[in-house]
Design a protein around this motif. Structure first.
Motif, PDB file in Angstrom:
ATOM      1  N   GLN A  14      -4.801  -0.476   9.917  1.00 41.23           N
ATOM      2  CA  GLN A  14      -6.141  -0.979  10.222  1.00 41.23           C
ATOM      3  C   GLN A  14      -6.147  -1.577  11.631  1.00 41.23           C
ATOM      4  O   GLN A  14      -5.113  -1.985  12.136  1.00 41.23           O
ATOM      5  CB  GLN A  14      -6.579  -2.020   9.190  1.00 41.23           C
ATOM      6  N   GLU A  18      -9.753  -6.190  12.470  1.00 38.87           N
ATOM      7  CA  GLU A  18      -9.976  -6.194  11.022  1.00 38.87           C
ATOM      8  C   GLU A  18      -8.835  -6.908  10.303  1.00 38.87           C
ATOM      9  O   GLU A  18      -9.058  -7.665   9.353  1.00 38.87           O
ATOM     10  CB  GLU A  18     -10.095  -4.757  10.518  1.00 38.87           C
ATOM     11  N   ALA A  19      -7.625  -6.717  10.776  1.00 37.36           N
ATOM     12  CA  ALA A  19      -6.465  -7.390  10.177  1.00 37.36           C
ATOM     13  C   ALA A  19      -6.574  -8.899  10.364  1.00 37.36           C
ATOM     14  O   ALA A  19      -6.238  -9.671   9.468  1.00 37.36           O
ATOM     15  CB  ALA A  19      -5.176  -6.865  10.788  1.00 37.36           C
ATOM     16  N   ARG A  21      -9.340 -10.622  10.585  1.00 35.70           N
ATOM     17  CA  ARG A  21     -10.392 -11.136   9.697  1.00 35.70           C
ATOM     18  C   ARG A  21      -9.902 -11.219   8.259  1.00 35.70           C
ATOM     19  O   ARG A  21     -10.226 -12.150   7.523  1.00 35.70           O
ATOM     20  CB  ARG A  21     -11.632 -10.250   9.776  1.00 35.70           C
ATOM     21  N   THR A  22      -9.114 -10.260   7.832  1.00 30.93           N
ATOM     22  CA  THR A  22      -8.706 -10.212   6.431  1.00 30.93           C
ATOM     23  C   THR A  22      -7.523 -11.126   6.115  1.00 30.93           C
ATOM     24  O   THR A  22      -7.294 -11.434   4.953  1.00 30.93           O
ATOM     25  CB  THR A  22      -8.347  -8.771   6.015  1.00 30.93           C
ATOM     26  N   THR A  23      -6.771 -11.566   7.121  1.00 24.95           N
ATOM     27  CA  THR A  23      -5.604 -12.415   6.843  1.00 24.95           C
ATOM     28  C   THR A  23      -5.949 -13.884   6.858  1.00 24.95           C
ATOM     29  O   THR A  23      -5.066 -14.719   6.731  1.00 24.95           O
ATOM     30  CB  THR A  23      -4.478 -12.168   7.862  1.00 24.95           C
TER      31      THR A  23
END
Length: 163
Positions: A14, A18-19, A21-23
């Motif tokens: 990804q 995006e990584a 935001r998701t971590t």
């Protein structure tokens, strides 16, 4: 010779944004905002990030007699050292300039060429040495202040990485 191209690393699963935001990256609202206009020592090191609550109430003299050297006073005293150094250089400049001119004038009665040479050399060399001394003083004080800033930033980074 071979025409083999170096191996290409695989693409991540990804995109980085995006990584992040998701971590669960830290919220921008929770981080203190650094305002350069409120920086008291104009070094660019944010003072709002200091975590040592005990050091906030310490005065200059308690920091001066801190035997553990956990509080640096060099950055506070840098301008004082620079001012004292400039005064010392100015006194030396005046003393050597007057002595050189007086010495050259006293040589005029014995040797006209020697006296004029001494006066001209004094008028060239003494200001040049004073100027170089001011530059060297500034370099030394800036180097020490930068070294202390590095030490403070390293300590702050170490405090934030401990878990």
């Amino acid at each position: 010779m071979s025409d083999a191209t170096p191996p290409v690393p695989p693409l991540p699963e990804q995109p980085a944004a995006e990584a992040a935001r998701t971590t669960g990256a830290p919220d921008a609202a929770s981080a203190p905002v650094y305002d350069p206009a409120t920086d008291p020592d104009n070094t660019g090191v944010p003072t709002s990030l200091h975590d040592d609550a005990a050091a906030v109430g310490r005065g200059f003299f308690s920091a001066l007699f801190d035997l553990s050297f956990r509080t640096f006073i060099t950055r506070r005293l840098a301008s004082v050292f620079y001012l004292v150094g400039l005064i010392a250089i100015a006194i030396g400049f005046v003393v050597y300039l007057v002595n050189g001119i007086v010495g050259g004038a006293s040589l005029l009665s014995f040797s006209l060429g020697g006296g004029i040479t001494a006066i001209i050399a004094t008028l060239i060399i003494v200001p040049l040495i004073a100027f170089i001394s001011i530059i060297a003083l500034r370099f030394i004080i800036e180097a020490v202040v930068a070294l202390i800033a590095i030490a403070e930033n390293t300590e702050r980074t170490a405090q934030h990485t401990r878990r």
